[in-house]
Motif scaffolding. Sequence first.
Motif, PDB file in Angstrom:
ATOM      1  N   PRO A   1      55.701  79.282  47.720  1.00  0.00           N
ATOM      2  CA  PRO A   1      56.811  78.430  48.177  1.00  0.00           C
ATOM      3  C   PRO A   1      57.343  77.492  47.102  1.00  0.00           C
ATOM      4  N   ALA A   2      56.621  77.367  45.979  1.00  0.00           N
ATOM      5  CA  ALA A   2      57.054  76.449  44.927  1.00  0.00           C
ATOM      6  C   ALA A   2      58.359  76.923  44.304  1.00  0.00           C
ATOM      7  N   GLU A   3      59.186  75.984  43.888  1.00  0.00           N
ATOM      8  CA  GLU A   3      60.451  76.308  43.245  1.00  0.00           C
ATOM      9  C   GLU A   3      60.198  77.043  41.931  1.00  0.00           C
ATOM     10  N   ARG A   4      60.848  78.177  41.740  1.00  0.00           N
ATOM     11  CA  ARG A   4      60.639  78.974  40.536  1.00  0.00           C
ATOM     12  C   ARG A   4      61.385  78.410  39.341  1.00  0.00           C
ATOM     13  N   GLY A   5      62.588  77.900  39.562  1.00  0.00           N
ATOM     14  CA  GLY A   5      63.390  77.376  38.462  1.00  0.00           C
ATOM     15  C   GLY A   5      63.683  78.453  37.438  1.00  0.00           C
ATOM     16  N   GLY A   6      63.506  78.115  36.153  1.00  0.00           N
ATOM     17  CA  GLY A   6      63.769  79.076  35.086  1.00  0.00           C
ATOM     18  C   GLY A   6      62.555  79.881  34.684  1.00  0.00           C
TER      19      GLY A   6
ATOM     20  N   PRO B   1      59.988  82.777  34.216  1.00  0.00           N
ATOM     21  CA  PRO B   1      60.228  84.220  34.254  1.00  0.00           C
ATOM     22  C   PRO B   1      59.424  84.960  35.311  1.00  0.00           C
ATOM     23  N   ALA B   2      58.322  84.386  35.766  1.00  0.00           N
ATOM     24  CA  ALA B   2      57.441  85.088  36.698  1.00  0.00           C
ATOM     25  C   ALA B   2      57.728  84.729  38.144  1.00  0.00           C
ATOM     26  N   GLU B   3      57.848  85.752  38.989  1.00  0.00           N
ATOM     27  CA  GLU B   3      57.762  85.557  40.433  1.00  0.00           C
ATOM     28  C   GLU B   3      56.273  85.465  40.758  1.00  0.00           C
ATOM     29  N   THR B   4      55.893  84.496  41.571  1.00  0.00           N
ATOM     30  CA  THR B   4      54.469  84.324  41.843  1.00  0.00           C
ATOM     31  C   THR B   4      54.157  84.459  43.324  1.00  0.00           C
ATOM     32  N   TRP B   5      52.932  84.904  43.574  1.00  0.00           N
ATOM     33  CA  TRP B   5      52.412  85.062  44.929  1.00  0.00           C
ATOM     34  C   TRP B   5      51.067  84.357  45.035  1.00  0.00           C
ATOM     35  N   LEU B   6      50.793  83.805  46.203  1.00  0.00           N
ATOM     36  CA  LEU B   6      49.491  83.205  46.477  1.00  0.00           C
ATOM     37  C   LEU B   6      48.547  84.293  46.947  1.00  0.00           C
ATOM     38  N   VAL B   7      47.330  84.273  46.436  1.00  0.00           N
ATOM     39  CA  VAL B   7      46.331  85.281  46.808  1.00  0.00           C
ATOM     40  C   VAL B   7      45.475  84.699  47.932  1.00  0.00           C
ATOM     41  N   GLU B   8      45.587  85.278  49.097  1.00  0.00           N
ATOM     42  CA  GLU B   8      44.882  84.750  50.263  1.00  0.00           C
ATOM     43  C   GLU B   8      43.371  84.741  50.042  1.00  0.00           C
ATOM     44  N   GLY B   9      42.748  83.605  50.358  1.00  0.00           N
ATOM     45  CA  GLY B   9      41.298  83.484  50.256  1.00  0.00           C
ATOM     46  C   GLY B   9      40.781  83.155  48.879  1.00  0.00           C
ATOM     47  N   ALA B  10      41.667  82.954  47.911  1.00  0.00           N
ATOM     48  CA  ALA B  10      41.233  82.672  46.541  1.00  0.00           C
ATOM     49  C   ALA B  10      41.785  81.322  46.085  1.00  0.00           C
ATOM     50  N   THR B  11      40.992  80.605  45.306  1.00  0.00           N
ATOM     51  CA  THR B  11      41.417  79.312  44.779  1.00  0.00           C
ATOM     52  C   THR B  11      41.335  79.317  43.257  1.00  0.00           C
ATOM     53  N   ASP B  12      42.122  78.433  42.640  1.00  0.00           N
ATOM     54  CA  ASP B  12      42.052  78.303  41.191  1.00  0.00           C
ATOM     55  C   ASP B  12      41.065  77.195  40.835  1.00  0.00           C
TER      56      ASP B  12
ATOM     57  N   VAL C   1      54.456  88.287  38.535  1.00  0.00           N
ATOM     58  CA  VAL C   1      55.053  89.499  37.974  1.00  0.00           C
ATOM     59  C   VAL C   1      56.347  89.100  37.278  1.00  0.00           C
ATOM     60  N   ILE C   2      56.456  89.467  36.010  1.00  0.00           N
ATOM     61  CA  ILE C   2      57.687  89.235  35.249  1.00  0.00           C
ATOM     62  C   ILE C   2      58.445  90.555  35.217  1.00  0.00           C
ATOM     63  N   ALA C   3      59.462  90.658  36.064  1.00  0.00           N
ATOM     64  CA  ALA C   3      60.191  91.916  36.239  1.00  0.00           C
ATOM     65  C   ALA C   3      61.492  91.870  35.461  1.00  0.00           C
ATOM     66  N   SER C   4      61.377  91.785  34.149  1.00  0.00           N
ATOM     67  CA  SER C   4      62.559  91.632  33.304  1.00  0.00           C
ATOM     68  C   SER C   4      63.546  92.780  33.453  1.00  0.00           C
ATOM     69  N   VAL C   5      63.052  93.961  33.795  1.00  0.00           N
ATOM     70  CA  VAL C   5      63.918  95.137  33.867  1.00  0.00           C
ATOM     71  C   VAL C   5      64.470  95.348  35.268  1.00  0.00           C
ATOM     72  N   THR C   6      63.599  95.374  36.281  1.00  0.00           N
ATOM     73  CA  THR C   6      64.057  95.727  37.628  1.00  0.00           C
ATOM     74  C   THR C   6      64.510  94.540  38.459  1.00  0.00           C
ATOM     75  N   ARG C   7      64.080  93.337  38.108  1.00  0.00           N
ATOM     76  CA  ARG C   7      64.507  92.136  38.825  1.00  0.00           C
ATOM     77  C   ARG C   7      64.890  91.064  37.801  1.00  0.00           C
ATOM     78  N   PRO C   8      65.910  91.296  37.012  1.00  0.00           N
ATOM     79  CA  PRO C   8      66.234  90.368  35.925  1.00  0.00           C
ATOM     80  C   PRO C   8      66.554  88.973  36.449  1.00  0.00           C
ATOM     81  N   PHE C   9      66.178  87.982  35.656  1.00  0.00           N
ATOM     82  CA  PHE C   9      66.349  86.579  36.034  1.00  0.00           C
ATOM     83  C   PHE C   9      67.264  85.870  35.035  1.00  0.00           C
ATOM     84  N   CYS C  10      68.181  86.635  34.461  1.00  0.00           N
ATOM     85  CA  CYS C  10      69.049  86.111  33.404  1.00  0.00           C
ATOM     86  C   CYS C  10      69.859  84.902  33.869  1.00  0.00           C
ATOM     87  N   GLY C  11      70.247  84.877  35.147  1.00  0.00           N
ATOM     88  CA  GLY C  11      71.076  83.798  35.647  1.00  0.00           C
ATOM     89  C   GLY C  11      70.422  82.440  35.570  1.00  0.00           C
ATOM     90  N   ASP C  12      69.087  82.421  35.504  1.00  0.00           N
ATOM     91  CA  ASP C  12      68.352  81.163  35.427  1.00  0.00           C
ATOM     92  C   ASP C  12      67.646  80.991  34.087  1.00  0.00           C
TER      93      ASP C  12
END
Length: 351
Positions: A241-246, A248-259, A269-280
Motif C-alpha cells: 500500500p505504500a506510495e511507489r513514487g519514482g 522502479p520496483a513494484e513491491t508486494w508484501l509477503v504474507e507471514g514474513a517480516t523484515d 519486480v522491476i518490469a522495465s520492459v513489460t510494465r514501463p514506469f517512464c512517466g514517473d
Amino acid sequence: MGIPPSAPVSVGRPNDDRLVDRFGRAATDLRVSLTDRCNLRCTYCMPAEGLAWLPQRNLLDDEEIIRLVRIAVRRLGVTEVRFTGGEPLIRPGLPAIVAAVAALEPRPTLSLTTNGIGLARMARTLRDAGLDRVNVSLDTIDRERFTRLTRRDRLDDVLAGLAGAAEAGLTPVKINSVLMRDVNSDEAPALLRFALAHGYQLRFIEQMPLDAQHAWDRSSMITAEEILTALRAEFTLHPDPAERGGAPAETWLVEGATDPSGGPAKVGVIASVTRPFCGDCDRTRLTADGQVRACLFATEESDLRGALRAGADDEEIARRWRVAMWGKRAGHGIDDPSFLQPARPMSAIGG
C-alpha cells in the motif's frame, strides 16, 4: 583551450534550477558510474573475454566526480546518489568519494550497486565513510549455475559480501536478480526463500536490451507476470500500500514474513520492459567518462567532461546538465519498431 560550444538553448524551458524535462518530471536521483570494468563476466552482460575498457585518461578522476556530484546536489536538486559500474568496488578512491559526497549540504542519500565481490572486506569502511545502503546483484544461489552465469567461481564471496553489508548496517540490503529462460528461470521461489531467511529484500529485474553482444530477445525474456506466477505458487503476496513514487520496483508484501525491523517483508519486480514506469522516472545518469544520459536507453549523451576540463565554472556545468535533461524523451521506446539498442552496454552506462 576555450570552453566547448554550449548546447542549444532549451526552447520553452521554465526558469527552474532543477533537472526538469518537457513532460513535467524532475530528476532527483543521480546514478554515477565509477568504472566500466568488472571482475565478473556475466553471460547476459559481456563476452567471456571482456570488453575494450575506456582509456584511463577518459575517466573522470575522483575530484571531478566529487565536483559534478556537488553541482548536482547543491544546484540541481539531486537528493539521492547511487554509485554504480562496471563494478564500483574496484575503484580505488571509492571510500574517499563516498566520504566527500556524504559531507555535502544538503546531504543526499547514498547507495551502491555491486556484484558483492570484496564487499565483506569493504562494508564497514564504506559505512563509516557515509554510505547508507547497498544493492547486490545475485541471480542464483546454486554454485554450478553461478559459475556458469558469471564465468567465475565466486558465489561464496558474494554471500559473504551480503552478510558483511548487513553486519555493517548497510540496510536494507537489497538483492537484484535477473531470471533467464532455461538458465535460472525456475529459481524465483528459492531466491525469495533465501532472501527472507537472511533478512534481505529481493527485487527481480526483467532482462533488458543492454548486453554488449546485442543478443537480447524479448521472446525469451522472463516477464514480471511469469515471475509473480512462480512466486505465488509458494507464497501469498499482497500489493504494497505504500506510495511507489519514482521507485522502479513494484513491491508486494509477503504474507507471514517480516523484515529485520519487524515490518512486513517485501519482494519487488522491476518490469522495465513489460510494465514501463517512464512517466514517473526521476533519474539522471553520469557515465565514468563524464557523459550525462537522460535515460538508460538513450542513444545520445551530453559531454560534461570536456567542459569541466576546459575550465567551465559550476553554473555553466549546471546549465549544460539542465539542457541535457530538458531533452529527455517521454519513454524508452522498447516497444516501438524503430527502437535501437544503445551502443554502450550496461557495464559502460552504469546502472
